[in-house]
Scaffold this motif. Structure first.
Motif, short mmCIF file in Angstrom:
data_model
loop_
_atom_site.label_atom_id
_atom_site.label_comp_id
_atom_site.label_asym_id
_atom_site.label_seq_id
_atom_site.Cartn_x
_atom_site.Cartn_y
_atom_site.Cartn_z
N ARG A 194 0.82 -1.22 0.00
CA ARG A 194 0.00 0.00 0.00
C ARG A 194 0.85 1.27 0.00
O ARG A 194 1.63 1.51 0.93
N SER B 288 5.11 -10.50 -0.77
CA SER B 288 3.69 -10.27 -0.50
C SER B 288 3.35 -10.58 0.96
O SER B 288 2.42 -9.99 1.52
N ASP C 223 -2.96 -1.79 9.15
CA ASP C 223 -3.67 -1.96 10.43
C ASP C 223 -4.09 -3.41 10.66
O ASP C 223 -4.00 -3.93 11.77
N ALA C 224 -4.53 -4.11 9.60
CA ALA C 224 -4.94 -5.50 9.79
C ALA C 224 -3.73 -6.38 10.05
O ALA C 224 -3.76 -7.27 10.91
N SER C 225 -2.65 -6.12 9.33
CA SER C 225 -1.49 -7.00 9.48
C SER C 225 -0.75 -6.75 10.79
O SER C 225 -0.26 -7.70 11.41
N ASN D 10 -6.00 2.19 7.39
CA ASN D 10 -7.15 2.59 6.57
C ASN D 10 -8.43 1.91 7.05
O ASN D 10 -9.43 1.88 6.35
N ILE E 287 -9.30 -1.04 7.40
CA ILE E 287 -9.82 -2.19 6.67
C ILE E 287 -8.65 -3.07 6.23
O ILE E 287 -7.56 -2.57 5.96
N HIS F 110 -9.41 -2.99 -2.21
CA HIS F 110 -8.08 -3.46 -1.82
C HIS F 110 -7.07 -3.15 -2.90
O HIS F 110 -5.98 -2.65 -2.65
#
Ligand SMILES: Cc1ncc(C[n+]2csc(CCOP(=O)(O)OP(=O)(O)O)c2C)c(N)n1
Length: 906
Positions: A234, A297, A333-335, A366, A368, A435
């Protein structure tokens, strides 16, 4: 009163009665309280002119106001304006004054407690306004949990004295706008020129660009000469272009997908994974080196690699000065909430082996993860809550308030330099698209995306703000956009015209002079013997405990045994290994190893560091080589992690081609905990990114009846990943060959990782020894032929690798079987088939078998089938199995016996 109060009535009553007691007799209360009451009286007297006989009610109210202040410091972050697109969740108890035993009527009253926040006696309403602005506006700070008061006070003082309001000059404001302009227009340009192409847009978090720009420029003023960055997909293109100074043209070329011819070894990677490095000049004329590590990735896998790179540079380039280099890790934020590697890496922060003097963590939040809402992505309140395990402060900032973002990151940088500790910034924005650019976000977040659709971007918000304040020309933003768009268009046209070219990763000086390995390099190994005098002198040093150092008697015996080995001219595995390190050090190559319990060695063989019997005093012979100490030897017991530790050592090796860097697994089995690093970096970095490493993995391997999880380093997996000379996989049987394999790592003009299956029981096997002359002469032997047999008499050739050789040898010797030759394949990759073919030519009349103690579906067998070996090879192995080894010792012994029987019966 609400259901909660920061100070209960009972507590207030206790303090009140203590105060009464103090007034009656100051000596009667405990020292701390006495000092507190003295301060209170003094303040009261000084600022109110009243005597010390302030009423008890006033006193309690003062305490209540102090508690209100504490409430803001502790919980203010829960009530901030930090979310640009969503209402925040409701937290209770709130910071309403009633929750602190105060009433609306108190708002106009003056309280001495104002002194606590540096504004002197002040009306309660002013104290609250000060606190609201500081703690509940665009910045939410979590820091009160830190256990070192000086850190807490430092943060408090910085924030309260400024009320967290940035003071920026007009030039600074213009510069911020120009960085926002670059960030926003760049994305928009790509969006319109390459419709539907994946770029993982930064939109919604464009303030990352002015933030990184600020941290680099300000960091340089604070003494930082280099930043090592790690980040995921991102916003990466934006960072590459607008922070790393990768040219727009280069990026456009990648979008154009220009194909190029190559030697076939370089496979490349998608554009948003590529690394880059550059030098930039700051506003104040300071040169700063930036490197962005290549990233797979696998989210967050880059973190330990970046830290390892930083550590290596601290040592080699900055002579231990941790203030000169700073890692910046950018998380999603999710990772950051979901990936366990975060915890492993944070635990490294204060450990001598891994500390890098603090890391700046940025979360591009973000709200999400792909399509997953934050409510499904974590249990913790914040995605950054893990920061508390290492008592690292966290600043949550509204990404729409660019000045607050710049202010906060500067504060974070200052904190890192002041305390050399980790610090987190949670940059709270949103994601404008799905995404990736082809995804439809409204499928999963319809309401959120409705709000986002009509939300102004941070550039528009800031430009309007600046214009409204009358501080910049009305058309400045428009002008900036026009000029930048024209520049991008020009670069795009250049990129379209350009010839296809191979993207060369920029190498730093460190890697100058090294080349890529080619097949022929592995047909023979370089000479790596060491002259006898040097070798025996170093061996003596390794075998000597200094006078006055009282080691355990067993250790003394072990060292005496080492001395006997020197006298006999025969060395065991540990000596072979330690001699490899000592001789490399003598030649100026530093050696660094980490792994679980590696100082002593899991199997108690290495004893590289010994302890005094009656104290924790240590001695490490490899650090006392006197005139032979031409480089450092470092060996660290690691934290109980495989993933982060291997990643770290890999990063270290990336930055130090002239050091021998090693990671040892407790048992080879546990290396699978680091599989992501093995797959994504170690085996493939060269093919994806043209990046080399000389990292050595020591993986104890061998079937010894210890059950499913202490038997196999999963040789088959390493062999399956072997291609294009990406690494070397060895399973050697002699200390001397191991010695040469380690030395060989630094004795060529290319660097390739080494995967070494290492012994357990063989560490003490009387036949697993090497003669002095095997160390003083020659080189690594890829294959060791049988010297016992006579070629013509041989009817069967048993090819094997590693420990099973000794079981086969025992049978051959006890039965004097001259008709069976045992040939050891010491290196399985590269080139085993080439060396095996030579053996075939020699014994062409015989039958050939491959004997392995691993099950048929494991070990090297399936790998050997991959090569077109032009002779028939029969397999002797355990039957295929879903588990690497039996848990029953008796079954193990029976199976092993059967293997040997089969090998010798024909
Ligand atoms: C370890 C891992 N698991 C899954 C994925 C697939 N994946 C790619 S991006 C993504 C969402 C990441 O969310 P976040 O960390 O919030 O970053 P964002 O994309 O929102 O910036 C996922 C699950 C991955 N790349 N790596």
């Amino acid at each position: 009163m609400d259901s909660f109060s920061y100070l209960s009535n009972a507590e207030a009553a206790v303090i009140d009665s203590l105060y009464e007691q103090y007034k009656a007799n100051p000596e009667s209360v405990e020292f701390g309280w006495r000092k507190f009451f003295e301060g209170f009286d003094l303040g009261h007297q000084r600022y109110t002119g009243k005597g010390t006989n302030a009423g008890a009610e006033d006193f309690i109210k003062e305490i209540n106001v102090l508690n209100l202040i504490r409430g803001y410091r502790q919980r203010g972050h829960l009530f901030t304006q930090t979310n640009p697109v969503r209402e925040r969740r409701q937290y209770t108890p709130t910071l309403a004054i009633e929750n602190f035993g105060l009433q609306q009527a108190d708002l106009e009253k003056t309280f001495n407690a104002g002194m606590e926040i540096g504004i002197g006696p002040a009306k309660l309403k002013d104290i609250i306004a000060h606190l609201q602005q500081t703690y509940c506006n665009s910045i939410g700070a979590e820091f009160i949990f830190i256990r070192e008061p000086q850190k807490v006070q430092w943060i408090q003082q910085k924030m309260e004295s400024t009320r967290n309001i940035p003071q920026l000059s007009i030039e600074e404001k213009r510069h911020i706008l120009s960085k926002l302009n670059q960030a926003t227009v760049f994305e928009n340009f790509l969006h319109t020129k390459y419709v539907g192409q994946k770029r993982f847009s930064l939109e919604g978090l464009e303030t990352l660009i002015p933030a990184l720009d600020a941290v680099i420029h300000y960091g340089a003023d604070l003494g930082v000469e280099e930043f090592v960055l790690g980040m995921a997909h991102r916003g990466r293109l934006n960072v590459l272009a607008n922070i790393m100074n990768k040219t727009y043209e280069e990026i456009f070329k990648e979008f154009e997908g220009k194909a190029y011819e190559d030697d076939g070894l370089f496979e490349g990677d998608v554009k948003y994974h590529l690394g880059y490095s550059s030098d930039i000049l700051t506003h104040n004329g300071k040169k700063v080196h930036l490197s962005l590590a290549a990233n797979p990735s696998h989210l967050e896998a880059v973190n330990p690699v970046v830290k390892g790179m930083a550590k290596a540079k601290i040592k080699t380039r900055y002579k231990g000065d941790i203030d000169k280099i700073c890692p910046i890790l950018i998380h999603g934020d999710a990772s950051v909430a979901g990936q366990g590697i975060i915890y492993e890496v944070l635990q490294m922060a204060g450990l001598k082996a891994y500390t890098v003097g603090g890391c700046v963590h940025m979360v591009t939040n973000n709200q999400i993860g792909f399509t997953t809402n934050y409510t499904d992505a974590r249990t913790s309140t914040y995605c950054t809550d893990i920061a508390k395990t290492t008592l690292s402060p966290v600043f949550h900032v509204n990404a729409d308030d660019v000045e607050a973002v710049v202010y906060t990151i500067k504060l974070a940088m200052e904190y890192r330099q002041e305390f050399n500790s980790d610090v987190f910034i949670d940059l709270l924005g949103y994601r404008k698209y799905g995404h990736n650019e082809g995804d439809e976000p409204r499928f999963t977040q319809p309401l959120l995306y409705k709000a986002i659709a009509s939300h102004k971007n941070p550039r528009e918000i800031y430009a309007e703000q600046l214009m409204a304040s009358g501080k910049v020309e009305a058309d400045l933003a428009k002008q900036m956009e026009k000029e930048f768009r024209a520049l991008l268009q020009e670069k795009l046209e250049e990129a379209k015209r350009a010839e296809p070219s191979l993207p060369e990763p920029k190498t730093t000086n460190t890697w100058e002079g090294f080349r890529s390995a080619v097949e022929k390099d592995f047909h023979a190994s370089p000479t790596t013997g060491v002259n006898e005098k040097t070798l025996t002198t170093l061996a003596q040093k390794i075998a000597t405990i200094p006078e006055g150092f009282k080691a355990f008697s067993k250790i003394e015996k072990l060292f005496n045994d080492r001395k006997k080995m020197i006298a006999d001219g025969t060395f065991d595995w540990a000596m072979g290994e330690l001699l490899a390190y000592a001789t490399l050090i003598n030649e100026g190559f530093p050696v660094r190893m980490s792994g679980q319990d590696c100082q002593r060695g899991t199997f108690s063989h290495r004893h590289a560091v010994i302890k005094q019997e009656d104290s924790e005093k240590e001695y490490c012979a490899l650090q006392h080589l006197d005139e032979f100490q031409k480089a450092d030897f470092e060996i660290y017991n690691s934290l109980l992690s495989e993933y982060a530790v291997l990643g770290f050592e890999f990063g270290y090796s990336w930055a130090t081609p002239n050091a021998l860097t090693l990671w040892e697994a407790q048992f080879g089995d546990f290396a699978n905990g680091a599989q992501i690093i093995i797959d994504q970096y170690l085996s493939s970095a060269k093919a994806k990114w043209k990046r080399h490493s000389s990292l050595v993995l020591l993986l104890p391997h061998g079937h010894e009846g210890q059950g499913p999880e202490h038997s196999s380093a999963r040789l088959e997996r390493f062999l399956q990943l072997s291609a294009n000379w990406n690494w070397q996989v060895i399973n050697c049987t002699t200390p001397a060959n191991f010695f040469h394999a380690l030395r060989r790592q630094l004795k060529r003009d290319f660097r390739v990782p080494l995967i070494a299956m290492t012994p357990k029981s063989l560490l003490r096997h009387p036949a697993c020894v090497s003669k002095l002359e095997e160390f003083t002469k020659g080189s690594f032997q890829e294959v060791i032929d049988d010297s016992f047999v006579k070629t013509k008499e041989v009817k069967r050739v048993l090819f094997c690798s590693g420990k099973i050789y000794f079981d086969l040898l025992e049978r051959q010797q006890s039965e004097k079987r001259k008709d069976v030759a045992i040939v050891r394949v010491e290196q399985l990759y590269p080139a085993a088939h080439i060396h095996m073919a030579k053996i075939y030519e020699k014994y062409a009349h015989a039958e050939f078998c491959w004997v392995q103690e691993e099950a048929k579906n494991n070990g090297a067998w399936t790998f050997l089938l991959r090569w077109d070996i032009n002779f028939k090879l029969k397999l002797i192995s355990r039957k295929a199995s879903a588990t690497p080894a039996t848990g029953f010792a008796k079954t193990h012994n029976k199976e092993q016996q059967e293997l040997i029987d089969k090998a010798f019966s024909f």
